[in-house]
Write a protein that holds these residues in place. Structure first.
Motif, mmCIF file in Angstrom:
data_model
loop_
_atom_site.group_PDB
_atom_site.id
_atom_site.type_symbol
_atom_site.label_atom_id
_atom_site.label_comp_id
_atom_site.label_asym_id
_atom_site.label_seq_id
_atom_site.Cartn_x
_atom_site.Cartn_y
_atom_site.Cartn_z
ATOM 1 N N ASN A 79 0.829 -1.206 0.000
ATOM 2 C CA ASN A 79 0.000 0.000 0.000
ATOM 3 C C ASN A 79 0.862 1.254 0.000
ATOM 4 O O ASN A 79 0.523 2.250 -0.657
ATOM 5 C CB ASN A 79 -0.924 -0.006 1.217
ATOM 6 N N TYR A 80 1.974 1.217 0.726
ATOM 7 C CA TYR A 80 2.868 2.368 0.755
ATOM 8 C C TYR A 80 3.486 2.636 -0.623
ATOM 9 O O TYR A 80 3.538 3.775 -1.083
ATOM 10 C CB TYR A 80 3.967 2.161 1.794
ATOM 11 N N LEU A 81 3.929 1.582 -1.287
ATOM 12 C CA LEU A 81 4.588 1.754 -2.585
ATOM 13 C C LEU A 81 3.606 2.123 -3.689
ATOM 14 O O LEU A 81 3.953 2.849 -4.629
ATOM 15 C CB LEU A 81 5.334 0.474 -2.969
ATOM 16 N N THR A 86 0.573 -5.699 -4.743
ATOM 17 C CA THR A 86 -0.127 -6.362 -3.652
ATOM 18 C C THR A 86 0.901 -7.063 -2.777
ATOM 19 O O THR A 86 2.099 -7.089 -3.103
ATOM 20 C CB THR A 86 -1.130 -7.404 -4.173
ATOM 21 N N GLU A 87 0.435 -7.666 -1.685
ATOM 22 C CA GLU A 87 1.362 -8.373 -0.806
ATOM 23 C C GLU A 87 2.090 -9.509 -1.518
ATOM 24 O O GLU A 87 3.186 -9.895 -1.112
ATOM 25 C CB GLU A 87 0.638 -8.909 0.431
ATOM 26 N N SER A 211 11.156 6.231 -10.510
ATOM 27 C CA SER A 211 11.549 5.004 -9.825
ATOM 28 C C SER A 211 11.424 3.816 -10.768
ATOM 29 O O SER A 211 10.554 3.784 -11.642
ATOM 30 C CB SER A 211 10.657 4.767 -8.602
ATOM 31 N N ALA A 212 12.279 2.819 -10.575
ATOM 32 C CA ALA A 212 12.193 1.596 -11.368
ATOM 33 C C ALA A 212 10.935 0.805 -11.053
ATOM 34 O O ALA A 212 10.622 -0.166 -11.763
ATOM 35 C CB ALA A 212 13.436 0.738 -11.130
ATOM 36 N N ARG A 226 14.152 -1.636 -1.484
ATOM 37 C CA ARG A 226 14.026 -0.415 -0.687
ATOM 38 C C ARG A 226 14.431 -0.710 0.763
ATOM 39 O O ARG A 226 14.661 -1.852 1.136
ATOM 40 C CB ARG A 226 12.585 0.104 -0.719
ATOM 41 N N THR A 227 14.452 0.341 1.583
ATOM 42 C CA THR A 227 14.783 0.177 2.996
ATOM 43 C C THR A 227 14.010 1.194 3.822
ATOM 44 O O THR A 227 13.603 2.247 3.313
ATOM 45 C CB THR A 227 16.289 0.365 3.239
ATOM 46 N N MET A 228 13.839 0.885 5.115
ATOM 47 C CA MET A 228 13.271 1.842 6.055
ATOM 48 C C MET A 228 14.362 2.495 6.900
ATOM 49 O O MET A 228 14.075 3.232 7.836
ATOM 50 C CB MET A 228 12.228 1.159 6.948
ATOM 51 N N SER A 229 15.618 2.223 6.561
ATOM 52 C CA SER A 229 16.729 2.756 7.347
ATOM 53 C C SER A 229 17.010 4.228 7.080
ATOM 54 O O SER A 229 17.563 4.913 7.950
ATOM 55 C CB SER A 229 18.010 1.967 7.061
#
Length: 367
Positions: A79-81, A86-87, A211-212, A226-229
């Motif tokens: 959902n964020y992307l 989907t999952e 974005s790719a 991607r990362t959440m860092s």
């Protein structure tokens, strides 16, 4: 007794690991640490509270294993992307390094190779080494750029099992044009090459930088990591993820460790995604400081690269170690990335950026 020069000398270590040094930037106690591309802004109080509540809600069940397939988290990441994902298209792990490691475990290994274009993220060859995958150092132009024709030609020449494309690239900070990604993917079709676009710094890209993720449809072996860092300021949480065709995510189940994402990690990431607007509120401020660094370094006679990331790579003459030490003496730690005449600095808060620029002026004045 172990040799003082090599404490591992008496161990039956793999031959290809002998003489190696662990990955890691210096962890020094300094007033201003701008060497590891962290988001130096603290986690907002509302997010701290939300994470605390989420973690507390799972704490009583820590005697049980976590959701092995972390379905709720995968759905939240999709959902964020956006982009119709989907999952089923999402996989996650303990930082994007583990994501890349799992990809090499699944698609690399002995007798196979991974190609990347240096200079780039220094973990790539180490991940290759750890998975028994041959690392091929592709070539960039003298200005560190990478064009579609050159990249595709090298993919066709080496026929790698996997290609890592870092965009925005670390350490140079520059994003790749999507025609490079497309050309690399097409060049790898004959050998079913898996193409990974490492977008760890994507949220910091300049306006209009694509974005790719927009290329995923119709490309079953394209992966966008991607990362959440970085933008999410959650380097301590260790959560990386990718988007790809569903079979690629399914393949990760063959190599992941059982229950590899803890309940605490999943809870933390879910809370962060629920409050992503609060967490990402610092991104524009960081971009402002990044652009300020580029402008002011140029005014000082240095040569910074235009950046799509939260750091700036800059040419500082032939004696980069001297400038690095001079900045450290002023209480500012930046990164010597091992490229002659160049250093890299993270764009921090306004105060940290001011401290860095003041230290640069002091060092240049002493020359």
């Amino acid at each position: 007794m172990n040799s003082p020069a090599d404490p591992l000398a008496t161990l039956p270590l793999r031959d290809d690991l002998r003489g190696m040094s662990p990955y890691g930037a210096p962890q020094l106690q300094v007033e201003v640490a701008l060497n590891t591309n962290e988001n130096t802004h603290p986690v907002p109080a509302d997010v701290v509270d939300a994470i605390g509540e989420r973690v507390r809600s799972v704490a009583a069940q820590l005697n049980r294993y976590p959701d092995r397939d972390f379905t709720e988290l995968r759905r939240a990441l999709a959902n964020y992307l956006g982009h119709g994902l989907t999952e089923q298209n999402i996989w996650a792990a303990n930082g994007s390094n583990e994501i890349l490691q799992q990809i090499l475990q699944a698609f690399g290994g002995p007798g196979r190779s991974v190609l990347s274009f240096v200079p780039t993220y220094s973990m790539y060859p180490l991940l290759a080494l750890g998975t028994g995958t041959e690392f091929i150092a592709g070539r960039r132009e003298p200005d560190f750029s990478l064009g579609a024709e050159s990249a595709a030609r090298q993919v066709a020449e080496h026929a790698p099992a996997v290609v890592f494309l870092c965009s925005p690239n670390n350490p140079t900070g520059t994003a790749l044009d999507l025609d490079v990604v497309d050309a690399v993917y097409e060049a790898g079709e004959a050998h079913s090459t898996v193409v990974v676009v490492d977008e760890a710094y994507a949220e910091f890209s300049r306006s209009g930088t694509p974005s790719a993720l927009t290329l995923l449809e119709g490309r079953p072996r394209l992966v966008v990591s991607r990362t959440m860092s970085k933008a999410f300021a959650l380097a301590g949480a260790r959560l990386g993820y990718f988007a790809a065709a569903a079979p690629v995510a399914d393949a990760m189940r063959l190599v992941r460790l059982p229950y590899h994402l803890s309940s605490v990690t999943q809870a933390t990431a879910l809370a962060a995604l629920e409050h992503h607007e609060s967490l990402l509120a610092t991104v524009e401020e960081i971009k402002t400081q990044r652009d300020r660094i580029v402008a002011e370094l140029a005014a000082l006679g240095l040569t910074p690269a235009t950046s799509d990331s939260n750091f700036v790579f800059f040419a500082c003459g032939q004696d980069a170690p001297t400038l690095w030490q001079g900045l450290l003496d002023e209480g500012v730690l930046v990164r010597d990335v091992g490229i002659p005449g160049h250093l890299r600095v993270t764009a921090g808060t306004e105060a940290e950026t001011t401290a860095f620029l003041t230290a640069v002026r002091a060092c240049l004045h002493r020359e």
